[in-house]
Design a protein around this motif. Structure first.
Motif, mmCIF file in Angstrom:
data_model
loop_
_atom_site.group_PDB
_atom_site.id
_atom_site.type_symbol
_atom_site.label_atom_id
_atom_site.label_comp_id
_atom_site.label_asym_id
_atom_site.label_seq_id
_atom_site.Cartn_x
_atom_site.Cartn_y
_atom_site.Cartn_z
ATOM 1 N N LEU A 1 0.732 6.564 1.187
ATOM 2 C CA LEU A 1 0.001 5.278 0.749
ATOM 3 C C LEU A 1 -0.317 5.730 -0.621
ATOM 4 C CD1 LEU A 1 -2.214 4.858 4.049
ATOM 5 C CD2 LEU A 1 -0.100 3.667 3.240
ATOM 6 N N LEU A 2 -0.586 4.448 -1.404
ATOM 7 C CA LEU A 2 -1.082 4.559 -2.735
ATOM 8 C C LEU A 2 -2.520 4.863 -2.916
ATOM 9 C CD1 LEU A 2 1.113 1.467 -3.840
ATOM 10 C CD2 LEU A 2 1.724 3.741 -4.580
ATOM 11 N N GLU B 1 3.386 -6.137 -15.203
ATOM 12 C CA GLU B 1 2.594 -5.226 -14.330
ATOM 13 C C GLU B 1 1.330 -4.755 -15.136
ATOM 14 O OE1 GLU B 1 2.825 -5.163 -11.274
ATOM 15 O OE2 GLU B 1 5.194 -5.498 -10.863
ATOM 16 N N LYS C 1 2.650 7.697 -19.720
ATOM 17 C CA LYS C 1 3.137 7.814 -18.272
ATOM 18 C C LYS C 1 3.740 9.086 -17.931
ATOM 19 C CE LYS C 1 7.079 5.576 -17.373
ATOM 20 N NZ LYS C 1 7.976 4.232 -17.488
ATOM 21 N N TRP C 2 4.039 9.932 -19.018
ATOM 22 C CA TRP C 2 4.769 11.134 -18.884
ATOM 23 C C TRP C 2 3.666 12.469 -18.900
ATOM 24 C CZ3 TRP C 2 8.954 11.124 -16.159
ATOM 25 C CH2 TRP C 2 10.033 10.175 -16.406
ATOM 26 N N MET D 1 8.761 -2.497 -8.713
ATOM 27 C CA MET D 1 9.107 -1.924 -9.945
ATOM 28 C C MET D 1 10.668 -2.147 -10.263
ATOM 29 S SD MET D 1 6.377 -1.499 -11.274
ATOM 30 C CE MET D 1 5.067 -0.495 -11.672
ATOM 31 N N LEU E 1 3.638 8.680 -9.135
ATOM 32 C CA LEU E 1 3.073 8.509 -7.607
ATOM 33 C C LEU E 1 3.477 9.494 -6.546
ATOM 34 C CD1 LEU E 1 4.568 4.927 -7.568
ATOM 35 C CD2 LEU E 1 2.263 5.593 -7.912
ATOM 36 N N GLU E 2 4.450 10.311 -6.823
ATOM 37 C CA GLU E 2 4.564 11.431 -5.755
ATOM 38 C C GLU E 2 3.393 12.442 -5.641
ATOM 39 O OE1 GLU E 2 8.427 13.007 -6.247
ATOM 40 O OE2 GLU E 2 9.428 11.146 -5.791
ATOM 41 N N GLU F 1 -5.040 5.966 -9.499
ATOM 42 C CA GLU F 1 -4.286 5.626 -10.503
ATOM 43 C C GLU F 1 -5.109 4.961 -11.694
ATOM 44 O OE1 GLU F 1 -0.776 2.799 -9.456
ATOM 45 O OE2 GLU F 1 -1.215 3.698 -7.320
ATOM 46 N N TYR G 1 0.583 -1.137 0.158
ATOM 47 C CA TYR G 1 0.179 -0.076 -0.102
ATOM 48 C C TYR G 1 0.855 1.145 -0.064
ATOM 49 C CZ TYR G 1 -3.922 -3.096 0.963
ATOM 50 O OH TYR G 1 -4.882 -4.083 0.861
ATOM 51 N N THR G 2 2.067 1.292 0.022
ATOM 52 C CA THR G 2 2.881 2.195 -0.123
ATOM 53 C C THR G 2 3.526 2.679 -1.332
ATOM 54 O OG1 THR G 2 4.935 1.467 0.805
ATOM 55 C CG2 THR G 2 3.258 2.267 2.262
ATOM 56 N N ARG G 3 3.986 3.867 -1.441
ATOM 57 C CA ARG G 3 4.801 4.320 -2.745
ATOM 58 C C ARG G 3 6.104 3.552 -2.794
ATOM 59 N NH1 ARG G 3 5.214 10.226 -2.436
ATOM 60 N NH2 ARG G 3 7.272 9.900 -2.073
ATOM 61 N N SER H 1 12.082 5.669 -15.642
ATOM 62 C CA SER H 1 10.949 6.391 -15.209
ATOM 63 C C SER H 1 11.210 7.310 -14.159
ATOM 64 C CB SER H 1 9.688 5.213 -14.597
ATOM 65 O OG SER H 1 9.509 4.229 -15.524
ATOM 66 N N ILE I 1 3.929 5.057 -12.452
ATOM 67 C CA ILE I 1 5.131 4.983 -11.727
ATOM 68 C C ILE I 1 5.852 6.328 -11.728
ATOM 69 C CG2 ILE I 1 6.205 4.333 -13.901
ATOM 70 C CD1 ILE I 1 7.500 2.884 -10.606
ATOM 71 N N SER I 2 5.734 7.413 -12.556
ATOM 72 C CA SER I 2 6.426 8.450 -12.589
ATOM 73 C C SER I 2 5.797 9.459 -11.894
ATOM 74 C CB SER I 2 6.779 9.033 -13.981
ATOM 75 O OG SER I 2 7.406 7.969 -15.009
ATOM 76 N N TYR J 1 -1.961 0.320 -15.454
ATOM 77 C CA TYR J 1 -2.351 1.390 -14.619
ATOM 78 C C TYR J 1 -0.752 1.573 -13.731
ATOM 79 C CZ TYR J 1 -3.445 -1.008 -10.289
ATOM 80 O OH TYR J 1 -3.367 -1.777 -9.183
ATOM 81 N N LYS J 2 -0.143 0.542 -13.422
ATOM 82 C CA LYS J 2 0.953 0.842 -12.658
ATOM 83 C C LYS J 2 2.088 1.312 -13.598
ATOM 84 C CE LYS J 2 0.195 -2.650 -9.219
ATOM 85 N NZ LYS J 2 0.786 -4.002 -8.350
ATOM 86 N N ASN J 3 2.008 0.915 -14.631
ATOM 87 C CA ASN J 3 2.873 1.495 -15.793
ATOM 88 C C ASN J 3 2.744 2.853 -16.134
ATOM 89 O OD1 ASN J 3 4.532 -0.607 -17.337
ATOM 90 N ND2 ASN J 3 2.933 -1.556 -17.146
ATOM 91 N N ARG K 1 5.592 0.014 -3.765
ATOM 92 C CA ARG K 1 5.529 -0.191 -5.361
ATOM 93 C C ARG K 1 6.718 -0.009 -6.112
ATOM 94 N NH1 ARG K 1 1.520 1.811 -8.520
ATOM 95 N NH2 ARG K 1 0.004 0.681 -7.394
#
Lengths: 342, 500
Positions: free
Chosen positions: B374-375, B356, B417-418, A211, B367-368, B380, A202-204, A222, B364-365, B359-361, A207
């Motif tokens: 927490l995700l 993967e 992704k960008w 990856m 997430l911050e 996403e 659940y955290t960045r 990325s 990824i860039s 959506y994870k692909n 993830r």
């Protein structure tokens, strides 16, 4: 070019699903098989008391395996976990007042300070490993092999062949005490597994761990700070080992050299038998839990049946080999499916 | 150079070859005389490399006749061809960098003593003599990887000669060489020619071809267009024959002129001054403005791919790089990302996570930006759905595994992704490689849309069509340096090729 992969996946049906999930199914099937086998082979195996025993027996391995799960998910390895557990356990004893008959030049400090120093030691050793792997570029296999020697050497210098017994109260309680009949060490192991699972899922940070393990180059392209992630998992691995080492000393009732040697193999085996990929990016804490039970049941069950004790080691080796074969085979099936999709 | 004999040394008659369903060569005739340097030119995929690989025994199932010294031959392997006197020096050198010069010259054919051990003294002596005979003076006991690349190439050439080759095929021998190294190579080649050997010289560098060859043959679309003595043809005519101007049947859109238009008043977003990286590029100074697409064109190995990587911090370059006027140091890619630089590399495999979900692909860039610690998988997925619609990605949904998508759709994911939070600078390396026409048009549409939002886009490519279809301004790189700029001007494919 058009969507051949989707077509393959659909055409695969049940067979395709099994192939894709082999990594997760095989360990569970192994566990089931072992439980059924030992239940028939021994009357004393399938009991509540023995189940509690197994939990107790795998707890220290579990805490080490939590850290290793992070490391292996990143496609790295840490061979120094047992040695770091050992030195951390010895350090916490070294800073605790020992009985007069213990011939160690120890420096008694308040319990919490001793624990903090011990934690600092394992953290620092993890940082050294992380620095060597990420900045100098030493492969983790070799770097942690060197760290194993360094930690063992420190252990030797601290105890000089002697045995220490006393540890701070808090360590004693968590390592060998119980609450409402449940050993604290089982609770601690459970908490470590739970927190690790939450972090990974659940955290960045979690993830990024997956990856980086899945495709390190892609993670870098990325804009993920790959070196930081790899360094961080190595530090996590060392700190988990350190905690296991402190509690282990209380659990065993003594601190001495080479008392964790078997835990290196057990912890790696638990992670890999559980189905976490040695190539990184796949698996996780649920896999490690299954792996821990496979190992725990195997170790415990072999004690319940009439078997040559020397044969036990060989059987464990064979089980580990089988798990490795499945691990690599599952990876190959997956990459074949991927190539078909291109 | 006299036309001494009537029978050519090597003759290829009516050669055809196909890979799968793709016809690589169609009824090609080609002949090579003794003591001749024969230049071969053509665009990527024109068939020149395929023909040479047939001659060198790499491909052996083809239609047509091949004659050596007037007698029909058919090589079954590269070894077979070498035994008959045909050797090839590939663009990727096949030397072993950790071995000595002598060991490399004798690779696989080391002389033995009577005891069956390797005769080191003979090996060193003979390789010294042999290299000196070619005008190469180097200690045979040096580790070859420590020598400059130009010398390594000459030693590989020496090895091919040493195994008895009369015909030597050189594939892009000058692409990695500096001008003095090229001169050294040419001196050696001329000496070999005068001793009666024949060489085929494949290159994109037309100036090199025209200065070293006696004869030049031009390929287009798997066919031979013309063979001509070099004295009777100039660079302009070679380019016209290569891309088929005057033969209007092909490539209507990009061979014509396009108008570049640049807004010189827009603010400069990224600027480099004197950027250099080892041997790959030197002293690169350039500017990219907001809302402009800058194309950087050059042949394979001319440094533009490495330049793009340096602008994203994947490799570290010396020199000054500024973003919005502030100097920045890109020591790792995560800094570039945080500064608002985005990069899509030439290979999908090296930037996507195949097992993967989509959506994870795509997240990824960023997430911050969408989560603190927490995700938030729900947002996403939401973002991914938006990209799937906007970019027309063909997939059942955001949870689909990336590996199950087709190549063109994967390329769009790499771009997506960008795009969630507009970067300041978007760097695209070979953005349309291997795409079909429809997918290429999608990319053009997407890139234009980003430019119109004020993003500075840099497109790096070895394909002239790619930069021509996307760029507002074009820089041409040649052997690691920017040699030409096209701006506020009309440009066409032949002018690009001429500049490179």
């Amino acid at each position: 070019m058009s969507d051949t992969g989707t077509a393959t996946a659909r055409a695969g049906g049940v067979g395709g699903w099994v192939r894709g999930q082999l990594r997760n199914i095989a360990p569970f099937a192994t566990l089931l098989f072992l439980v059924i086998f030992f239940s028939f082979a021994s009357e004393s195996f399938f009991t509540v008391v023995n189940f509690a025993n197994i939990l107790n027996q795998v707890s220290i391995t579990a805490i080490i395996a939590v850290g290793l799960t992070f490391v292996i998910l990143c496609a790295e390895i840490d061979l120094s976990v047992a040695a770091i557990a050992n030195v951390t356990g010895i350090v916490v004893a070294f800073f605790t007042l020992q009985e007069s008959y213990v011939n160690i030049a120890n420096l008694p400090l308040p319990g919490l300070v001793a624990v903090l120093i011990a934690l600092l030691i394992c953290f620092a050793l993890g940082m050294v490993t992380a620095f060597g792997v990420t900045f100098i570029g030493i492969p983790s296999f070799i770097m942690t092999l060197a760290m194993m020697q360094i930690a063992d050497g420190m252990s030797a210098l601290f105890v000089r062949g002697q045995i220490a017994y006393a540890v701070p109260d808090i360590v004693l309680t968590l390592g060998s005490g119980s609450i409402f009949g449940v050993p604290w060490i089982v609770i601690v192991a459970g908490l470590f597994l739970l927190v690790a699972h939450l972090v990974l899922t659940y955290t960045r940070f979690g993830r990024y761990v997956y990856m980086v393990g899945g495709n390190r180059e892609a993670a870098e392209y990325s804009g993920v700070n790959v070196k930081f992630i790899i360094g961080a998992v190595l530090v996590i691995g060392a700190v988990c080992s350190g905690v296991a080492g402190m509690l282990g000393v209380a659990y065993f009732g003594s601190a001495q050299q080479n008392e964790f040697t078997t835990y290196l193999l057990d912890a790696i085996a638990a992670v890999v038998v559980g189905g976490t990929s040695l190539f990184g990016g796949r698996g996780g804490i649920p896999n490690t839990i299954v792996g821990l039970f496979v190992l725990g049941v195997l170790n415990n069950g072999l004690d319940h049946v009439q078997i040559d004790p020397f044969l036990k080691i060989l059987i464990r080796g064979l089980i580990l080999l089988a798990a490795l074969v499945i691990n690599v085979y599952a990876q190959r099936l997956r990459s074949q499916a991927e190539n078909a999709g291109d | 150079m006299t036309e001494s004999s009537d029978t050519p040394l090597l003759e290829m008659i009516d050669i055809s070859k196909s890979f799968g369903g793709v016809q690589a060569l169609r009824g090609v005739d080609f002949s090579l005389r003794a003591g001749e340097i024969h230049g071969l030119v053509g665009e990527n995929g024109a068939g020149k490399s395929t023909l040479m690989k047939i001659i060198a025994g790499v491909h052996h199932d083809f239609q047509g006749t091949m004659k050596l010294d007037g007698k029909p031959v058919r090589f079954r392997s590269a070894r077979d061809a070498l035994d008959a006197g045909v050797g090839m020096v590939h663009q990727e050198l096949s030397i072993v960098p950790d071995l000595t010069v002598a060991e490399n010259v004798f690779l696989g054919t080391q002389p033995k003593t009577r005891l069956g051990t390797i005769d080191w003294r003979r090996m060193v002596r003979e390789s010294r003599e042999h290299l000196a005979g070619l005008g190469i003076h180097v200690d045979p006991t040096t580790i070859i990887g420590e020598l400059p690349i130009g010398l390594q190439q000459l030693i590989e050439l020496a090895r091919v000669l040493f195994s008895g080759a009369r015909i030597i095929i050189l594939d892009e021998p000058t692409s990695a060489l500096s001008p003095p190294e090229v001169e050294l190579l040419f001196t050696t080649l001329r000496r070999l020619r005068d001793s009666g050997r024949s060489m085929v010289f494949i290159s994109h560098f037309l100036d090199d071809i025209l200065s070293i060859s006696d004869t030049v043959t031009i390929f287009r679309n798997g066919q031979k267009v013309i063979t001509s003595p070099v004295a009777e043809i100039d660079k302009r005519q070679v380019i016209e024959q290569m891309i088929g101007i005057g033969h209007r049947e092909l490539e209507e859109s990009y061979t014509g002129e396009i108008t570049l238009d640049t807004q010189f008043d827009a603010p400069v977003i990224m600027e480099t001054r004197g950027l250099s990286h080892e041997r790959t590029f030197q002293d690169v100074s350039m500017q990219v403005r907001a809302g402009e697409v800058l194309g950087i064109y050059g042949f394979m190995g001319c440094g533009q791919i490495e330049l793009a990587r340096a602008l994203f911090g994947k490799i570290r370059a010396q020199g000054v790089l500024t973003l919005d006027g502030k100097p920045i140091k890109l020591t790792r890619t995560s800094i570039a990302r945080q500064e608002g630089i985005a990069y899509v590399p030439e290979s999908r495999r090296s930037m996507l996570f195949h097992h993967e979900p989509l959506y994870k692909n795509m997240s990824i860039s960023i997430l911050e930006r969408i989560s603190r610690m927490l995700l938030k998988p729900s947002s996403e997925r939401e973002i991914a759905r938006g990209h799937i619609d906007n970019l027309r990605i063909r997939t059942p949904g955001p949870d689909q595994l990336l590996g199950n998508l087709s190549g063109g759709n994967q390329q769009k994911v790499a771009l997506a992704k960008w795009l969630t939070h507009a970067p300041k600078v978007l760097i695209l390396s070979e953005p349309t490689r291997g795409m079909d026409v429809g997918a290429k048009e999608d990319v053009v549409r997407i890139v234009r849309g980003l430019r119109d939002k004020g993003i500075a886009v840099i497109v790096v490519s070895t394909e002239p069509e790619t930069v021509l279809s996307l760029a507002d301004r074009i820089l041409v790189m040649k052997k690691g340096e920017i040699v030409r700029e096209f701006a506020g001007d009309t440009v066409s494919k032949d002018r690009l090729l001429e500049a490179a």
